[in-house]
Design a protein around this motif. Structure first.
Motif, PDB file in Angstrom:
ATOM      1  N   MET A   1       0.895  -1.197  -0.058  1.00 40.90           N
ATOM      2  CA  MET A   1       0.061   0.090  -0.077  1.00 40.90           C
ATOM      3  C   MET A   1       1.012   1.176  -0.055  1.00 40.90           C
ATOM      4  O   MET A   1       1.849   1.526   0.908  1.00 40.90           O
ATOM      5  N   SER A   2       0.645   2.156  -0.999  1.00 39.30           N
ATOM      6  CA  SER A   2       1.365   3.413  -1.020  1.00 39.30           C
ATOM      7  C   SER A   2       1.027   4.274   0.059  1.00 39.30           C
ATOM      8  O   SER A   2      -0.198   4.407   0.566  1.00 39.30           O
ATOM      9  N   LEU A   3       1.944   5.351   0.284  1.00 42.07           N
ATOM     10  CA  LEU A   3       1.382   6.482   1.257  1.00 42.07           C
ATOM     11  C   LEU A   3       1.558   7.562   0.558  1.00 42.07           C
ATOM     12  O   LEU A   3       2.423   7.915  -0.334  1.00 42.07           O
ATOM     13  N   VAL A   4       0.208   8.414   0.625  1.00 43.72           N
ATOM     14  CA  VAL A   4      -0.154   9.757   0.090  1.00 43.72           C
ATOM     15  C   VAL A   4       0.051  10.807   1.049  1.00 43.72           C
ATOM     16  O   VAL A   4      -0.775  10.377   2.033  1.00 43.72           O
ATOM     17  N   LEU A   5       0.624  11.770   0.928  1.00 43.03           N
ATOM     18  CA  LEU A   5       0.466  12.932   1.866  1.00 43.03           C
ATOM     19  C   LEU A   5      -0.140  13.907   1.128  1.00 43.03           C
ATOM     20  O   LEU A   5       0.225  14.453   0.066  1.00 43.03           O
ATOM     21  N   VAL A   6      -1.369  14.778   1.605  1.00 47.85           N
ATOM     22  CA  VAL A   6      -2.224  15.977   1.115  1.00 47.85           C
ATOM     23  C   VAL A   6      -1.684  16.985   2.055  1.00 47.85           C
ATOM     24  O   VAL A   6      -2.337  16.907   3.210  1.00 47.85           O
ATOM     25  N   ILE A   7      -1.316  17.994   1.641  1.00 47.82           N
ATOM     26  CA  ILE A   7      -1.076  19.216   2.463  1.00 47.82           C
ATOM     27  C   ILE A   7      -2.109  20.474   2.123  1.00 47.82           C
ATOM     28  O   ILE A   7      -1.783  20.810   1.048  1.00 47.82           O
ATOM     29  N   GLY A  14      -8.125  19.589  -2.253  1.00 46.69           N
ATOM     30  CA  GLY A  14      -7.228  18.782  -1.392  1.00 46.69           C
ATOM     31  C   GLY A  14      -8.115  17.374  -0.621  1.00 46.69           C
ATOM     32  O   GLY A  14      -7.712  16.266  -0.623  1.00 46.69           O
ATOM     33  N   LEU A  15      -9.352  17.693  -0.401  1.00 50.22           N
ATOM     34  CA  LEU A  15     -10.331  16.785   0.209  1.00 50.22           C
ATOM     35  C   LEU A  15     -10.707  15.773  -0.927  1.00 50.22           C
ATOM     36  O   LEU A  15     -10.685  14.561  -0.423  1.00 50.22           O
ATOM     37  N   GLU A  16     -10.748  16.156  -2.130  1.00 53.78           N
ATOM     38  CA  GLU A  16     -11.300  15.496  -3.144  1.00 53.78           C
ATOM     39  C   GLU A  16      -9.845  14.499  -3.497  1.00 53.78           C
ATOM     40  O   GLU A  16     -10.087  13.179  -3.914  1.00 53.78           O
ATOM     41  N   LEU A  17      -8.760  14.954  -3.377  1.00 51.39           N
ATOM     42  CA  LEU A  17      -7.641  13.978  -3.428  1.00 51.39           C
ATOM     43  C   LEU A  17      -7.586  13.060  -2.478  1.00 51.39           C
ATOM     44  O   LEU A  17      -7.213  11.834  -2.858  1.00 51.39           O
ATOM     45  N   VAL A  18      -7.847  13.362  -1.144  1.00 50.20           N
ATOM     46  CA  VAL A  18      -8.023  12.258  -0.056  1.00 50.20           C
ATOM     47  C   VAL A  18      -8.937  11.256  -0.417  1.00 50.20           C
ATOM     48  O   VAL A  18      -8.854  10.042  -0.231  1.00 50.20           O
ATOM     49  N   GLU A  23     -10.116   6.009  -1.906  1.00 50.36           N
ATOM     50  CA  GLU A  23     -10.760   4.824  -2.843  1.00 50.36           C
ATOM     51  C   GLU A  23     -10.147   4.095  -3.316  1.00 50.36           C
ATOM     52  O   GLU A  23     -10.516   3.012  -3.716  1.00 50.36           O
ATOM     53  N   ALA A  24      -8.907   4.539  -3.934  1.00 46.73           N
ATOM     54  CA  ALA A  24      -7.995   3.599  -4.838  1.00 46.73           C
ATOM     55  C   ALA A  24      -7.268   2.774  -3.709  1.00 46.73           C
ATOM     56  O   ALA A  24      -6.287   1.982  -4.372  1.00 46.73           O
ATOM     57  N   GLY A  25      -7.454   2.920  -2.490  1.00 48.32           N
ATOM     58  CA  GLY A  25      -6.928   1.879  -1.664  1.00 48.32           C
ATOM     59  C   GLY A  25      -5.459   2.313  -1.069  1.00 48.32           C
ATOM     60  O   GLY A  25      -4.909   1.563  -0.351  1.00 48.32           O
ATOM     61  N   GLN A  26      -5.130   3.528  -1.173  1.00 49.71           N
ATOM     62  CA  GLN A  26      -4.129   3.890  -0.830  1.00 49.71           C
ATOM     63  C   GLN A  26      -4.318   4.471   0.821  1.00 49.71           C
ATOM     64  O   GLN A  26      -5.179   4.888   1.339  1.00 49.71           O
ATOM     65  N   ARG A  27      -3.067   4.352   1.582  1.00 47.70           N
ATOM     66  CA  ARG A  27      -3.186   5.059   2.933  1.00 47.70           C
ATOM     67  C   ARG A  27      -2.971   6.538   2.601  1.00 47.70           C
ATOM     68  O   ARG A  27      -2.040   7.011   1.751  1.00 47.70           O
ATOM     69  N   VAL A  28      -3.584   7.305   3.475  1.00 51.92           N
ATOM     70  CA  VAL A  28      -3.515   8.535   3.185  1.00 51.92           C
ATOM     71  C   VAL A  28      -3.254   9.488   4.625  1.00 51.92           C
ATOM     72  O   VAL A  28      -3.881   9.416   5.616  1.00 51.92           O
ATOM     73  N   ILE A  29      -2.239  10.535   4.663  1.00 46.17           N
ATOM     74  CA  ILE A  29      -2.124  11.347   5.703  1.00 46.17           C
ATOM     75  C   ILE A  29      -2.521  12.689   4.853  1.00 46.17           C
ATOM     76  O   ILE A  29      -1.903  13.230   3.974  1.00 46.17           O
ATOM     77  N   ALA A  30      -3.364  13.519   5.807  1.00 45.72           N
ATOM     78  CA  ALA A  30      -3.689  14.831   5.239  1.00 45.72           C
ATOM     79  C   ALA A  30      -3.668  15.812   6.333  1.00 45.72           C
ATOM     80  O   ALA A  30      -3.962  15.635   7.343  1.00 45.72           O
ATOM     81  N   THR A  31      -3.165  16.911   5.891  1.00 49.43           N
ATOM     82  CA  THR A  31      -2.943  18.138   7.040  1.00 49.43           C
ATOM     83  C   THR A  31      -4.256  19.082   6.879  1.00 49.43           C
ATOM     84  O   THR A  31      -4.824  19.261   5.598  1.00 49.43           O
ATOM     85  N   VAL A  32      -4.960  19.546   7.865  1.00 49.93           N
ATOM     86  CA  VAL A  32      -5.891  20.422   8.079  1.00 49.93           C
ATOM     87  C   VAL A  32      -5.666  21.599   8.953  1.00 49.93           C
ATOM     88  O   VAL A  32      -4.655  21.576   9.839  1.00 49.93           O
ATOM     89  N   ASP A  72       5.362   8.193  -1.145  1.00 48.76           N
ATOM     90  CA  ASP A  72       5.254   7.762  -2.526  1.00 48.76           C
ATOM     91  C   ASP A  72       4.544   8.893  -3.153  1.00 48.76           C
ATOM     92  O   ASP A  72       5.161   9.185  -4.561  1.00 48.76           O
ATOM     93  N   VAL A  73       3.614   9.686  -2.754  1.00 52.56           N
ATOM     94  CA  VAL A  73       3.122  10.698  -3.576  1.00 52.56           C
ATOM     95  C   VAL A  73       2.691  12.009  -2.564  1.00 52.56           C
ATOM     96  O   VAL A  73       2.122  11.498  -1.473  1.00 52.56           O
TER      97      VAL A  73
END
Length: 222
Positions: A1-7, A14-18, A23-32, A72-73
């Protein structure tokens, strides 16, 4: 599983990227920035971190919050706009608001995050705009915003030389139906994000430091 960070994921692109990466099965960390944004991100199954990109002290804590991660992204999405053209000089408050979020925040986040992207030999993308391209200026509208995004392009292109194991790019989401873009914009948030995800999934070493567009075009000049 890839990790995606959305700042900058409290809302809009930004929220739609999350949403789409989850939805694509990636692990996501997001800043708010606030509790409401945290709730929206967590409802999508992502991990939320509170970071104010306009506050250098807040951004400086990003690296330790991400300690040990390989990314990863990564995407720097945070941005603000002021719309007057060159007939109106920007106030100091407007200049500070736009440049702090669009440029300074990105330049401070980059050395915090890029080493983790390098570890994964991943991609770090910064949301820019076609309005940043000096070779195709059609009006002075939003001239402070245009200037900030042109500066962002340069910051990313320059930084690429210090992070050769990562691919640093800027990316134009198009004219999108967000609070910033307005309801009359040409693209839905879903369509823009789908396109950007496809583009970022297909970057090559030749793209390093370049401005890319959501539909796959590469900027011929800035």
């Amino acid at each position: 599983m890839s990790l995606v960070l959305v700042i900058g994921a409290s809302r809009g692109i930004g929220l739609e990227l999350v949403r789409q990466y989850r939805e694509a099965g990636q692990r996501v960390i997001a800043t708010v920035r606030d509790a409401a944004g945290r709730d929206r991100v967590q409802a999508l199954g992502a991990q939320a971190l509170t970071v104010d990109v306009a506050n250098p002290a807040s951004v400086s804590g990003l690296a330790w919050q991400l300690d040990g991660e390989k990314i990863d992204v990564a995407l720097y999405v945070a941005g603000v706009i002021r719309r007057p053209g060159a007939l109106t000089p920007p106030t100091r408050d407007d200049f500070d608001a736009v440049m702090r979020t669009n440029v300074l925040g990105a330049m401070q986040a980059l050395p915090q995050v890029a080493p983790m992207v390098s570890e994964a030999r991943g991609v770090f993308a910064f949301l820019s705009s076609s309005m940043s391209q000096i070779g195709s200026v059609q009006s002075s509208g939003s001239w402070l915003y245009r200037t900030s995004k042109a500066a962002l392009n340069m910051a990313v292109a320059a930084a690429q030389h210090d992070y050769p194991d990562a691919t640093l790019v800027t990316i134009d989401p198009g004219w999108v139906q967000t609070d910033m873009g307005g309801a009359g914009a040409a693209l839905t948030v879903e369509h823009s994000v789908r396109g950007m995800r496809a583009v970022l999934g297909g970057v090559t070493p030749a793209d390093k430091g370049r401005l890319l567009h959501h539909d796959g075009r590469r900027a011929a000049h800035w």
